[in-house]
Design a protein around this motif. Sequence first.
Motif, PDB file in Angstrom:
ATOM      1  N   PRO A  55       0.845  -1.196   0.000  1.00  0.00           N
ATOM      2  CA  PRO A  55       0.000   0.000   0.000  1.00  0.00           C
ATOM      3  C   PRO A  55       0.880   1.245   0.000  1.00  0.00           C
ATOM      4  O   PRO A  55       1.987   1.236   0.545  1.00  0.00           O
ATOM      5  CB  PRO A  55      -0.793  -0.119   1.306  1.00  0.00           C
ATOM      6  N   PHE A  56       0.392   2.326  -0.589  1.00  0.00           N
ATOM      7  CA  PHE A  56       1.195   3.538  -0.714  1.00  0.00           C
ATOM      8  C   PHE A  56       1.741   3.999   0.637  1.00  0.00           C
ATOM      9  O   PHE A  56       2.904   4.403   0.748  1.00  0.00           O
ATOM     10  CB  PHE A  56       0.365   4.659  -1.351  1.00  0.00           C
ATOM     11  N   LYS A  57       0.919   3.912   1.683  1.00  0.00           N
ATOM     12  CA  LYS A  57       1.338   4.387   3.007  1.00  0.00           C
ATOM     13  C   LYS A  57       2.504   3.592   3.572  1.00  0.00           C
ATOM     14  O   LYS A  57       3.190   4.045   4.504  1.00  0.00           O
ATOM     15  CB  LYS A  57       0.160   4.342   3.975  1.00  0.00           C
ATOM     16  N   ASP A  58       2.752   2.391   3.038  1.00  0.00           N
ATOM     17  CA  ASP A  58       3.829   1.536   3.544  1.00  0.00           C
ATOM     18  C   ASP A  58       5.089   1.599   2.685  1.00  0.00           C
ATOM     19  O   ASP A  58       6.048   0.864   2.943  1.00  0.00           O
ATOM     20  CB  ASP A  58       3.346   0.082   3.624  1.00  0.00           C
ATOM     21  N   ARG A  59       5.118   2.460   1.690  1.00  0.00           N
ATOM     22  CA  ARG A  59       6.273   2.531   0.783  1.00  0.00           C
ATOM     23  C   ARG A  59       7.354   3.459   1.337  1.00  0.00           C
ATOM     24  O   ARG A  59       7.779   4.427   0.702  1.00  0.00           O
ATOM     25  CB  ARG A  59       5.824   2.979  -0.606  1.00  0.00           C
ATOM     26  N   ALA A  60       7.804   3.151   2.525  1.00  0.00           N
ATOM     27  CA  ALA A  60       8.825   3.976   3.176  1.00  0.00           C
ATOM     28  C   ALA A  60      10.170   3.799   2.482  1.00  0.00           C
ATOM     29  O   ALA A  60      10.605   2.672   2.224  1.00  0.00           O
ATOM     30  CB  ALA A  60       8.938   3.593   4.645  1.00  0.00           C
ATOM     31  N   THR A  61      10.830   4.922   2.200  1.00  0.00           N
ATOM     32  CA  THR A  61      12.173   4.874   1.610  1.00  0.00           C
ATOM     33  C   THR A  61      13.197   5.610   2.467  1.00  0.00           C
ATOM     34  O   THR A  61      14.318   5.835   2.030  1.00  0.00           O
ATOM     35  CB  THR A  61      12.162   5.477   0.189  1.00  0.00           C
ATOM     36  N   LEU A  62      12.799   5.971   3.697  1.00  0.00           N
ATOM     37  CA  LEU A  62      13.687   6.656   4.638  1.00  0.00           C
ATOM     38  C   LEU A  62      13.444   6.098   6.032  1.00  0.00           C
ATOM     39  O   LEU A  62      12.311   5.792   6.386  1.00  0.00           O
ATOM     40  CB  LEU A  62      13.410   8.164   4.638  1.00  0.00           C
ATOM     41  N   HIS A  63      14.525   5.998   6.799  1.00  0.00           N
ATOM     42  CA  HIS A  63      14.420   5.413   8.132  1.00  0.00           C
ATOM     43  C   HIS A  63      15.551   5.956   8.988  1.00  0.00           C
ATOM     44  O   HIS A  63      16.701   6.024   8.539  1.00  0.00           O
ATOM     45  CB  HIS A  63      14.549   3.888   8.027  1.00  0.00           C
ATOM     46  N   LEU A  64      15.255   6.364  10.198  1.00  0.00           N
ATOM     47  CA  LEU A  64      16.288   6.787  11.145  1.00  0.00           C
ATOM     48  C   LEU A  64      16.581   5.634  12.088  1.00  0.00           C
ATOM     49  O   LEU A  64      15.717   5.201  12.843  1.00  0.00           O
ATOM     50  CB  LEU A  64      15.838   8.026  11.923  1.00  0.00           C
ATOM     51  N   LEU A  65      17.807   5.135  12.026  1.00  0.00           N
ATOM     52  CA  LEU A  65      18.199   3.936  12.765  1.00  0.00           C
ATOM     53  C   LEU A  65      19.156   4.299  13.895  1.00  0.00           C
ATOM     54  O   LEU A  65      20.056   5.125  13.729  1.00  0.00           O
ATOM     55  CB  LEU A  65      18.910   2.949  11.832  1.00  0.00           C
ATOM     56  N   HIS A  66      18.981   3.625  15.024  1.00  0.00           N
ATOM     57  CA  HIS A  66      19.929   3.741  16.128  1.00  0.00           C
ATOM     58  C   HIS A  66      20.839   2.519  16.060  1.00  0.00           C
ATOM     59  O   HIS A  66      20.414   1.386  16.326  1.00  0.00           O
ATOM     60  CB  HIS A  66      19.190   3.801  17.463  1.00  0.00           C
ATOM     61  N   ALA A  67      22.103   2.740  15.679  1.00  0.00           N
ATOM     62  CA  ALA A  67      23.067   1.646  15.538  1.00  0.00           C
ATOM     63  C   ALA A  67      23.996   1.617  16.740  1.00  0.00           C
ATOM     64  O   ALA A  67      24.508   2.659  17.168  1.00  0.00           O
ATOM     65  CB  ALA A  67      23.875   1.817  14.262  1.00  0.00           C
ATOM     66  N   ASN A  68      24.211   0.420  17.273  1.00  0.00           N
ATOM     67  CA  ASN A  68      25.078   0.253  18.446  1.00  0.00           C
ATOM     68  C   ASN A  68      26.449  -0.312  18.113  1.00  0.00           C
ATOM     69  O   ASN A  68      27.326  -0.350  18.973  1.00  0.00           O
ATOM     70  CB  ASN A  68      24.401  -0.677  19.457  1.00  0.00           C
ATOM     71  N   ASP A  69      26.625  -0.782  16.874  1.00  0.00           N
ATOM     72  CA  ASP A  69      27.890  -1.427  16.514  1.00  0.00           C
ATOM     73  C   ASP A  69      28.270  -1.046  15.090  1.00  0.00           C
ATOM     74  O   ASP A  69      28.540  -1.905  14.252  1.00  0.00           O
ATOM     75  CB  ASP A  69      27.751  -2.940  16.663  1.00  0.00           C
ATOM     76  N   PHE A  70      28.280   0.254  14.809  1.00  0.00           N
ATOM     77  CA  PHE A  70      28.542   0.745  13.456  1.00  0.00           C
ATOM     78  C   PHE A  70      30.024   0.661  13.126  1.00  0.00           C
ATOM     79  O   PHE A  70      30.885   0.939  13.956  1.00  0.00           O
ATOM     80  CB  PHE A  70      28.072   2.200  13.344  1.00  0.00           C
ATOM     81  N   SER A  71      30.315   0.264  11.890  1.00  0.00           N
ATOM     82  CA  SER A  71      31.690   0.293  11.390  1.00  0.00           C
ATOM     83  C   SER A  71      31.640   0.593   9.898  1.00  0.00           C
ATOM     84  O   SER A  71      30.568   0.577   9.286  1.00  0.00           O
ATOM     85  CB  SER A  71      32.412  -1.037  11.658  1.00  0.00           C
ATOM     86  N   VAL A  72      32.802   0.868   9.313  1.00  0.00           N
ATOM     87  CA  VAL A  72      32.849   1.241   7.901  1.00  0.00           C
ATOM     88  C   VAL A  72      33.877   0.389   7.176  1.00  0.00           C
ATOM     89  O   VAL A  72      34.748  -0.238   7.794  1.00  0.00           O
ATOM     90  CB  VAL A  72      33.180   2.740   7.720  1.00  0.00           C
ATOM     91  N   ARG A  73      33.754   0.410   5.859  1.00  0.00           N
ATOM     92  CA  ARG A  73      34.698  -0.334   5.017  1.00  0.00           C
ATOM     93  C   ARG A  73      34.951   0.475   3.750  1.00  0.00           C
ATOM     94  O   ARG A  73      34.013   1.038   3.171  1.00  0.00           O
ATOM     95  CB  ARG A  73      34.112  -1.704   4.658  1.00  0.00           C
TER      96      ARG A  73
END
Length: 217
Positions: free
Chosen positions: A122-140
């Motif tokens: 449904p259109f209302k569920d087509r989320a393309t953005l989200h704010l996440l709380h990450a506790n173990d973030f790393s990069v590569r």
Amino acid sequence: MLTPLIVLANSWKHHDYCIAGINPETGRWLRPVSDLNDGRIAKDAMQLDGYFPQLMDVIEIPLADDGPDFGFERENRSILPGKWRMSGRATVADLMALAETPRAVLHNDKRYVTIEDMQNKPFKDRATLHLLHANDFSVRRMQVIEKNYWSGLIKSGANTINPRITDPVYHARLEKGHAPSKQCLLTASLSMPFVPPGWKETKSPPCWKLIAGVIEL
């Protein structure tokens, strides 16, 4: 009429930018879009007298009540003519109240979501953005066709995925040797559909998950 927006993404998009954030009055995500074919915003189109919006800024933008959804994005609002306005800064406490720790990032535990997957919702569920709380973030550091970029490693369901980091400010910090904090607020976003050369995994075009904003805690 100006619409307030806590800036949670101001990321690269085809040599221009994609701005997105949450309306503090409604708690809903908004993505201001231009009349260009993918909605991207040129830097000189940000009507803030040359100021480049930073994460956690609260700005006010003249926006229409709707905008082109490109077939899968629910958050888009067309930019109307007029000046933008800086109105303040959000606090970490403000953002923590809006952040989530979902089982999976943006609908599934893969690096992408297909157009077909999105259009089946449904259109209302087509989320393309989200704010996440990450506790173990790393990069590569990654390389594709002789071009270097950074990806972030985050948990999504049973998998660890590595979305590309498109936050230009954070990317520049990583290039200078910055060591990331494990505790972060991350804005996850979906790209426009892009089919890589030789792609056979799905018939429907994939929209790739991106990290469009990084706020270290």
